[in-house]
Design an enzyme around this catalytic site. Structure first.
Site, PDB file in Angstrom:
ATOM      1  N   ARG A  14       0.847  -1.191   0.000  1.00 34.07           N
ATOM      2  CA  ARG A  14       0.000   0.000   0.000  1.00 34.07           C
ATOM      3  C   ARG A  14       0.880   1.239   0.000  1.00 34.07           C
ATOM      4  O   ARG A  14       2.097   1.155   0.203  1.00 34.07           O
ATOM      5  CB  ARG A  14      -0.917   0.026   1.232  1.00 34.07           C
ATOM      6  CG  ARG A  14      -1.911  -1.119   1.303  1.00 34.07           C
ATOM      7  CD  ARG A  14      -3.273  -0.822   0.686  1.00 34.07           C
ATOM      8  NE  ARG A  14      -3.238  -0.099  -0.563  1.00 34.07           N
ATOM      9  CZ  ARG A  14      -4.237  -0.053  -1.430  1.00 34.07           C
ATOM     10  NH1 ARG A  14      -5.351  -0.709  -1.192  1.00 34.07           N
ATOM     11  NH2 ARG A  14      -4.156   0.643  -2.532  1.00 34.07           N
ATOM     12  N   GLN A 187     -12.283   1.031  -1.193  1.00 36.67           N
ATOM     13  CA  GLN A 187     -12.167  -0.151  -0.351  1.00 36.67           C
ATOM     14  C   GLN A 187     -10.706  -0.610  -0.285  1.00 36.67           C
ATOM     15  O   GLN A 187      -9.874  -0.211  -1.117  1.00 36.67           O
ATOM     16  CB  GLN A 187     -13.098  -1.240  -0.918  1.00 36.67           C
ATOM     17  CG  GLN A 187     -13.209  -2.480  -0.097  1.00 36.67           C
ATOM     18  CD  GLN A 187     -12.426  -3.629  -0.703  1.00 36.67           C
ATOM     19  OE1 GLN A 187     -11.753  -3.490  -1.722  1.00 36.67           O
ATOM     20  NE2 GLN A 187     -12.494  -4.787  -0.068  1.00 36.67           N
ATOM     21  N   TRP A 189      -8.864  -3.007  -1.157  1.00 35.35           N
ATOM     22  CA  TRP A 189      -8.141  -3.636  -2.255  1.00 35.35           C
ATOM     23  C   TRP A 189      -8.140  -2.810  -3.535  1.00 35.35           C
ATOM     24  O   TRP A 189      -7.701  -3.294  -4.574  1.00 35.35           O
ATOM     25  CB  TRP A 189      -8.705  -5.034  -2.522  1.00 35.35           C
ATOM     26  CG  TRP A 189      -7.981  -6.088  -1.732  1.00 35.35           C
ATOM     27  CD1 TRP A 189      -7.009  -6.923  -2.203  1.00 35.35           C
ATOM     28  CD2 TRP A 189      -8.138  -6.412  -0.353  1.00 35.35           C
ATOM     29  NE1 TRP A 189      -6.547  -7.735  -1.193  1.00 35.35           N
ATOM     30  CE2 TRP A 189      -7.225  -7.452  -0.048  1.00 35.35           C
ATOM     31  CE3 TRP A 189      -8.950  -5.920   0.666  1.00 35.35           C
ATOM     32  CZ2 TRP A 189      -7.123  -8.007   1.219  1.00 35.35           C
ATOM     33  CZ3 TRP A 189      -8.840  -6.473   1.925  1.00 35.35           C
ATOM     34  CH2 TRP A 189      -7.941  -7.508   2.194  1.00 35.35           C
ATOM     35  N   LYS A 190      -8.595  -1.573  -3.473  1.00 33.48           N
ATOM     36  CA  LYS A 190      -8.636  -0.753  -4.684  1.00 33.48           C
ATOM     37  C   LYS A 190      -7.333   0.046  -4.857  1.00 33.48           C
ATOM     38  O   LYS A 190      -6.452   0.018  -4.008  1.00 33.48           O
ATOM     39  CB  LYS A 190      -9.854   0.175  -4.645  1.00 33.48           C
ATOM     40  CG  LYS A 190     -11.173  -0.568  -4.530  1.00 33.48           C
ATOM     41  CD  LYS A 190     -11.333  -1.608  -5.631  1.00 33.48           C
ATOM     42  CE  LYS A 190     -12.702  -2.250  -5.684  1.00 33.48           C
ATOM     43  NZ  LYS A 190     -12.972  -3.181  -4.586  1.00 33.48           N
ATOM     44  N   HIS A 191      -7.229   0.787  -5.964  1.00 35.81           N
ATOM     45  CA  HIS A 191      -5.994   1.515  -6.266  1.00 35.81           C
ATOM     46  C   HIS A 191      -5.579   2.430  -5.109  1.00 35.81           C
ATOM     47  O   HIS A 191      -4.393   2.536  -4.780  1.00 35.81           O
ATOM     48  CB  HIS A 191      -6.174   2.361  -7.526  1.00 35.81           C
ATOM     49  CG  HIS A 191      -6.283   1.575  -8.797  1.00 35.81           C
ATOM     50  ND1 HIS A 191      -7.444   0.937  -9.182  1.00 35.81           N
ATOM     51  CD2 HIS A 191      -5.377   1.337  -9.780  1.00 35.81           C
ATOM     52  CE1 HIS A 191      -7.249   0.335 -10.351  1.00 35.81           C
ATOM     53  NE2 HIS A 191      -6.005   0.567 -10.739  1.00 35.81           N
TER      54      HIS A 191
END
Length: 413
Positions: A14, A187, A189-191
């Site tokens: 991340r 969310q 798991w998004k970019h």
């Protein structure tokens, strides 16, 4: 393999850091965590509106909430139909049911899993209210053709861009701006992420009014304690918005990094025997669609590369027209590469939900409802689609490891 592939469930995968910590501290020290009276969510809306060139951006609590707002904007009557894809997260479909509308699943292009406009056109009927397109894995859907259908039939076109931050449509416009409403997800798991969160964008004043009211319990705050219409509490908190703003500043770099390594993988795979790009094998032989293998007599496995144009690479998909995706996924996984076949366990038109009550013991408005078959989507999920997790922290080493594993697999044919 000892090479670690960063993923979005860990710090190494991340872009969360000091900026997000400072943003949270700023909000907490302000004493105002609620976006009705705070400034962070409104600032995020303004920044998203500027980025997307949209008159309105409405922040909300999740990507699913954003999709619910988009369905509210389309204003279906109970029993109206919304056409969408069977290859998507259930968050695309749940809002349709929540508004007592009926999802109608159209088949997809077998080369990338995005909605097939011809399949959509064949399903438009007197109760169709909207088309909900998903830009799957960050690849642009055929949105110009879908917008033409929507305009011809007086329908609302909704773009689900949860996996498609900064995806570019032909001509350079951003995905989410060609339809009547675009939706975004923050969310985990998004970019970019604030854990959960969503936004809608639109140029339509009336659609924006409906969505903003619904996100705030139908409360017309300019009129005092007046509830103008039905609504839920889908408000984004100031904490979510502050983190999202810090993440938004990093979005161009995230997308650029994903595009750079994805382009390198496409380039590394282009020279392999049996690789299919834009319908043509590297040796000039034209591939075939459906279940047949190109060059089947020679025992070759065919792998179709994704089209890179406009793609922002939420995942890196490969299509194996001969049905070898589970086998290749197993081979890649054994090599330590985060790959899996099908993306979904089942396409949504085959979900167990449709055989069960929706509210209590009632099947309304789905009495007698059985989704139609979607052969291309079903085959993708069952045997031809493979997805590789993708991340902005991948390096040339990760690209080389994936390319080597695919090369080894092809050499076994």
């Amino acid at each position: 393999m000892t090479l670690h592939f960063p993923n979005m469930a860990e710090p190494a995968g991340r872009t969360l850091g000091d900026e997000e910590v400072a943003a949270l501290e700023r909000v907490i020290r302000s004493g105002m965590l609620n976006s009705v009276w705070g400034t962070e969510a409104r600032s995020l809306e303004r920044e998203i509106g500027e980025l997307y060139g949209s008159r309105h951006a409405i922040a909300c609590s999740s990507g699913t909430a954003a999709l619910h707002l988009s369905v509210v904007a389309a204003a279906p009557d109970p029993g109206d139909e919304i056409i969408t894809t069977p290859i998507t997260d259930f968050g695309t479909v749940a809002p349709i049911l929540a508004q007592n509308a009926i999802p109608v699943f159209a088949d997809v292009d077998p080369s990338d899993g995005n909605l097939d406009p011809d399949a959509v056109a064949a399903l438009i009927g007197p109760r169709t209210r909207a088309i909900m397109a998903v830009h799957l894995f960050g690849a642009p859907a055929r949105i110009a053709a879908l917008r033409a259908l929507a305009d011809e039939h007086g329908l609302t076109l909704i773009e689900d861009c949860a996996q498609a931050w900064l995806t570019e449509l032909p001509g350079g416009a951003l995905a989410g701006t060609a339809g009547h409403v675009g939706t975004l997800s923050l969310q985990q798991w998004k970019h970019i992420t604030c854990g959960d969160g969503g936004l809608t964008v639109t140029d339509d004043d009336e659609l924006a009014r409906r969505m903003r009211l619904f996100a705030d319990k139908g409360w017309d705050r300019a009129a005092g304690r007046s509830h103008e219409s039905l609504g839920l509490n889908y408000r984004m908190t100031e904490l979510q918005a502050a983190v999202a703003r810090a993440q938004l500043a990093k979005l161009p770099g995230v997308v650029a990094a994903r595009r750079r390594t994805a382009a390198a993988l496409v380039e590394a795979l282009r020279g392999l025997d049996g690789v299919l790009e834009n319908g043509v094998l590297e040796n000039g032989e034209h591939g075939v669609r459906g279940g047949e293998r190109a060059g089947a007599g020679e025992g070759r496995r065919v792998i179709r590369l994704p089209r890179p144009d406009g793609h922002t690479w939420w995942l890196f998909p490969l299509v194996l027209p001969g049905g070898d995706a589970p086998e290749l996924a197993e081979h890649l996984s054994a090599a330590g590469i985060p790959a899996r076949p099908g993306y979904l366990q089942d396409p949504l038109n085959r979900a167990p939900l449709w055989r069960r009550p929706i509210y209590g013991t009632s099947h309304y408005p789905l009495e007698g409802y059985r989704p139609a078959a979607c052969p291309a989507a079903e085959r993708l999920v069952d045997s031809t689609l493979l997805v590789i997790d993708w991340n902005e922290h991948y390096t040339s080493e990760h690209v080389a490891a994936i390319a080597d594993a695919v090369r080894n697999y092809q050499a076994r044919a």
